[in-house]
Write a protein that holds these residues in place. Structure first.
Motif, PDB file in Angstrom:
ATOM      1  N   VAL A 195       3.032   5.039  16.044  1.00  0.00           N
ATOM      2  CA  VAL A 195       2.318   4.369  14.941  1.00  0.00           C
ATOM      3  C   VAL A 195       3.142   4.421  13.657  1.00  0.00           C
ATOM      4  O   VAL A 195       3.240   3.419  12.935  1.00  0.00           O
ATOM      5  CB  VAL A 195       0.924   5.009  14.739  1.00  0.00           C
ATOM      6  CG1 VAL A 195       0.247   4.445  13.508  1.00  0.00           C
ATOM      7  CG2 VAL A 195       0.060   4.760  15.974  1.00  0.00           C
ATOM      8  N   LEU A 196       3.754   5.558  13.396  1.00  0.00           N
ATOM      9  CA  LEU A 196       4.518   5.684  12.144  1.00  0.00           C
ATOM     10  C   LEU A 196       5.937   5.125  12.282  1.00  0.00           C
ATOM     11  O   LEU A 196       6.694   5.118  11.324  1.00  0.00           O
ATOM     12  CB  LEU A 196       4.577   7.153  11.703  1.00  0.00           C
ATOM     13  CG  LEU A 196       3.211   7.822  11.483  1.00  0.00           C
ATOM     14  CD1 LEU A 196       3.376   9.307  11.196  1.00  0.00           C
ATOM     15  CD2 LEU A 196       2.449   7.141  10.335  1.00  0.00           C
ATOM     16  N   ARG A 197       6.273   4.699  13.491  1.00  0.00           N
ATOM     17  CA  ARG A 197       7.604   4.152  13.800  1.00  0.00           C
ATOM     18  C   ARG A 197       8.696   5.123  13.353  1.00  0.00           C
ATOM     19  O   ARG A 197       9.611   4.788  12.606  1.00  0.00           O
ATOM     20  CB  ARG A 197       7.814   2.775  13.153  1.00  0.00           C
ATOM     21  CG  ARG A 197       6.900   1.711  13.767  1.00  0.00           C
ATOM     22  CD  ARG A 197       7.111   0.397  13.072  1.00  0.00           C
ATOM     23  NE  ARG A 197       6.226  -0.645  13.571  1.00  0.00           N
ATOM     24  CZ  ARG A 197       6.602  -1.661  14.348  1.00  0.00           C
ATOM     25  NH1 ARG A 197       7.842  -1.741  14.758  1.00  0.00           N
ATOM     26  NH2 ARG A 197       5.733  -2.572  14.720  1.00  0.00           N
ATOM     27  N   ARG A 198       8.546   6.332  13.806  1.00  0.00           N
ATOM     28  CA  ARG A 198       9.527   7.375  13.504  1.00  0.00           C
ATOM     29  C   ARG A 198       9.995   8.000  14.799  1.00  0.00           C
ATOM     30  O   ARG A 198       9.517   7.658  15.875  1.00  0.00           O
ATOM     31  CB  ARG A 198       8.888   8.481  12.675  1.00  0.00           C
ATOM     32  CG  ARG A 198       8.382   8.030  11.359  1.00  0.00           C
ATOM     33  CD  ARG A 198       8.141   9.243  10.503  1.00  0.00           C
ATOM     34  NE  ARG A 198       7.356   8.873   9.342  1.00  0.00           N
ATOM     35  CZ  ARG A 198       7.128   9.677   8.343  1.00  0.00           C
ATOM     36  NH1 ARG A 198       7.615  10.892   8.351  1.00  0.00           N
ATOM     37  NH2 ARG A 198       6.409   9.281   7.319  1.00  0.00           N
ATOM     38  N   ASP A 199      10.887   8.942  14.660  1.00  0.00           N
ATOM     39  CA  ASP A 199      11.297   9.719  15.818  1.00  0.00           C
ATOM     40  C   ASP A 199      11.496  11.153  15.335  1.00  0.00           C
ATOM     41  O   ASP A 199      12.608  11.570  15.055  1.00  0.00           O
ATOM     42  CB  ASP A 199      12.582   9.132  16.413  1.00  0.00           C
ATOM     43  CG  ASP A 199      12.948   9.822  17.709  1.00  0.00           C
ATOM     44  OD1 ASP A 199      12.094  10.557  18.248  1.00  0.00           O
ATOM     45  OD2 ASP A 199      14.094   9.664  18.167  1.00  0.00           O
ATOM     46  N   GLU A 200      10.393  11.862  15.186  1.00  0.00           N
ATOM     47  CA  GLU A 200      10.471  13.207  14.613  1.00  0.00           C
ATOM     48  C   GLU A 200       9.672  14.178  15.462  1.00  0.00           C
ATOM     49  O   GLU A 200       8.697  13.796  16.105  1.00  0.00           O
ATOM     50  CB  GLU A 200       9.888  13.200  13.201  1.00  0.00           C
ATOM     51  CG  GLU A 200      10.741  12.438  12.226  1.00  0.00           C
ATOM     52  CD  GLU A 200      10.370  12.725  10.789  1.00  0.00           C
ATOM     53  OE1 GLU A 200      10.037  13.883  10.467  1.00  0.00           O
ATOM     54  OE2 GLU A 200      10.405  11.776   9.991  1.00  0.00           O
ATOM     55  N   PRO A 201      10.073  15.429  15.432  1.00  0.00           N
ATOM     56  CA  PRO A 201       9.264  16.406  16.180  1.00  0.00           C
ATOM     57  C   PRO A 201       7.888  16.522  15.540  1.00  0.00           C
ATOM     58  O   PRO A 201       7.760  16.388  14.309  1.00  0.00           O
ATOM     59  CB  PRO A 201      10.043  17.722  16.024  1.00  0.00           C
ATOM     60  CG  PRO A 201      11.160  17.471  15.098  1.00  0.00           C
ATOM     61  CD  PRO A 201      11.229  16.020  14.764  1.00  0.00           C
ATOM     62  N   VAL A 202       6.905  16.756  16.366  1.00  0.00           N
ATOM     63  CA  VAL A 202       5.533  16.828  15.849  1.00  0.00           C
ATOM     64  C   VAL A 202       5.408  17.979  14.854  1.00  0.00           C
ATOM     65  O   VAL A 202       4.608  17.935  13.913  1.00  0.00           O
ATOM     66  CB  VAL A 202       4.518  16.923  17.011  1.00  0.00           C
ATOM     67  CG1 VAL A 202       4.536  18.290  17.669  1.00  0.00           C
ATOM     68  CG2 VAL A 202       3.131  16.541  16.560  1.00  0.00           C
ATOM     69  N   SER A 203       6.244  19.005  15.016  1.00  0.00           N
ATOM     70  CA  SER A 203       6.179  20.160  14.106  1.00  0.00           C
ATOM     71  C   SER A 203       6.474  19.741  12.667  1.00  0.00           C
ATOM     72  O   SER A 203       6.026  20.367  11.729  1.00  0.00           O
ATOM     73  CB  SER A 203       7.175  21.230  14.545  1.00  0.00           C
ATOM     74  OG  SER A 203       8.460  20.668  14.597  1.00  0.00           O
ATOM     75  N   ARG A 204       7.230  18.651  12.520  1.00  0.00           N
ATOM     76  CA  ARG A 204       7.559  18.208  11.166  1.00  0.00           C
ATOM     77  C   ARG A 204       6.477  17.281  10.586  1.00  0.00           C
ATOM     78  O   ARG A 204       6.427  17.036   9.398  1.00  0.00           O
ATOM     79  CB  ARG A 204       8.904  17.465  11.185  1.00  0.00           C
ATOM     80  CG  ARG A 204       9.505  17.491   9.827  1.00  0.00           C
ATOM     81  CD  ARG A 204      10.981  17.244   9.700  1.00  0.00           C
ATOM     82  NE  ARG A 204      11.871  17.806  10.667  1.00  0.00           N
ATOM     83  CZ  ARG A 204      12.924  17.142  11.165  1.00  0.00           C
ATOM     84  NH1 ARG A 204      13.154  15.900  10.823  1.00  0.00           N
ATOM     85  NH2 ARG A 204      13.742  17.722  12.013  1.00  0.00           N
ATOM     86  N   LEU A 205       5.650  16.741  11.454  1.00  0.00           N
ATOM     87  CA  LEU A 205       4.653  15.758  10.985  1.00  0.00           C
ATOM     88  C   LEU A 205       3.254  16.344  10.842  1.00  0.00           C
ATOM     89  O   LEU A 205       2.479  15.919   9.991  1.00  0.00           O
ATOM     90  CB  LEU A 205       4.597  14.579  11.975  1.00  0.00           C
ATOM     91  CG  LEU A 205       5.876  13.756  12.128  1.00  0.00           C
ATOM     92  CD1 LEU A 205       5.756  12.819  13.320  1.00  0.00           C
ATOM     93  CD2 LEU A 205       6.149  12.958  10.854  1.00  0.00           C
ATOM     94  N   ARG A 206       2.928  17.323  11.683  1.00  0.00           N
ATOM     95  CA  ARG A 206       1.534  17.781  11.773  1.00  0.00           C
ATOM     96  C   ARG A 206       1.064  18.463  10.480  1.00  0.00           C
ATOM     97  O   ARG A 206       1.852  19.067   9.753  1.00  0.00           O
ATOM     98  CB  ARG A 206       1.348  18.734  12.953  1.00  0.00           C
ATOM     99  CG  ARG A 206       2.251  19.934  12.975  1.00  0.00           C
ATOM    100  CD  ARG A 206       1.681  21.047  13.832  1.00  0.00           C
ATOM    101  NE  ARG A 206       0.698  21.772  13.079  1.00  0.00           N
ATOM    102  CZ  ARG A 206       0.996  22.826  12.304  1.00  0.00           C
ATOM    103  NH1 ARG A 206       2.233  23.258  12.196  1.00  0.00           N
ATOM    104  NH2 ARG A 206       0.036  23.434  11.635  1.00  0.00           N
TER     105      ARG A 206
END
Ligand code: URA
Length: 276
Positions: A207-218
């Motif tokens: 949805v956010l059109r990113r490629d990041e570990p969830v640890s950085r987004l949550r």
């Protein structure tokens, strides 16, 4: 067959010319070319040949995925309500996953709920029942949401980034995600939820059109802004319940995320059924 050397080729060509002449075909021009010196022969052959035409690039066959994305985009844009969008997804045949799925899994919970949660893809139970998050991870999700007064019967709508079960619960391919994405984006546009919750890495990155570990987004207050949205949408990423079933030691982090969601909902004035 062994390759012919030059004299052999010439002898064969001469024999062929003689054959055509004997058959009554006018071979003067061909023989004139053949009899000329090699450099002139090539030149004459070029002159006798039709003027070269720059080859037109063959019309490029559109990759199927691209046209599926385009048709998903057109169908999604035409939907003017969540009910119309649901019908559009149900009638859409551009995602190959539909062929192996039993049901289309679009959403559960009230269409007008102020909170929208988006997960990844239906599994076996969801495929059988046609509803998202009804299996083991769904039961855990319900329990987690209940602790902060969210309930799919009343105040949260639940959906996914993929509407058909990938066979054997494999990860959706990037093509499948891209094909469904116009519907997901249109759902967010139509609902303009007060809070969008993205459950897990796949949903967050799609949805956010990113490629990041969830640890950085949550657990962070994010603003989802995109063309087509009247206003940016408050967004928070939480750990996926299926991940928590595999990694129960992460439940503490999930609890922190839930508290952050609850605090934000209160600030936004979203009604929660808080138990006394
Ligand atoms: N996991 C998801 O992401 N969605 C479902 O609907 C079920 C399991």
């Amino acid at each position: 067959m062994a390759a012919m050397n030059v004299p052999e080729t010439q002898a064969a060509a001469r024999a062929l010319l003689a054959f055509w002449r004997a058959a009554g075909v006018d071979m003067d021009e061909a023989e004139a070319i053949y009899a000329a010196a090699p450099a002139r022969r090539a030149q004459a052959a070029q002159q006798a040949a039709p003027a070269p035409v720059a080859p037109r690039p063959a019309p490029r066959a559109r990759p199927k995925a691209e046209s599926s994305v385009e048709s998903a985009r057109a169908l999604a844009a035409a939907a003017q309500s969540v009910a119309e969008l649901r019908a559009a997804v149900e009638g859409f045949d551009g995602c190959a996953l539909k062929a192996t799925a039993r049901n289309t899994v679009f959403s559960d919970g009230p269409d007008d709920a102020e909170v929208l949660l988006i997960g990844e893809a239906p599994g076996k139970d969801e495929d059988e029942q046609g509803k998202p998050f009804v299996g083991r991870s769904g039961k855990l999700l319900d329990r987690m949401l209940a602790t902060i007064g969210l309930d799919r019967k009343f105040n949260i709508m639940i959906s996914n980034t993929i509407y058909w079960r990938p066979p054997g619960n494999r990860d959706p391919t990037p093509g499948e995600s891209l094909t469904c994405l116009p519907f997901v984006e249109r759902l967010i546009e139509l609902k303009q939820p007060k809070l969008l919750i993205l459950a897990g890495k796949a949903a967050a990155n799609t949805v956010l059109r990113r490629d990041e570990p969830v640890s950085r987004l949550r657990g962070r207050r994010l603003n989802y802004a995109r063309e087509g949205l009247a206003l940016p949408v408050n967004t928070m990423v939480m750990l996926h319940p299926a991940y928590l079933l595999r990694q129960p030691q992460q439940k503490r982090q999930a609890w922190t995320d839930l508290l952050a969601i609850a605090a934000w909902l209160d600030e936004l004035g979203v009604a929660r059924a808080v138990k006394s």
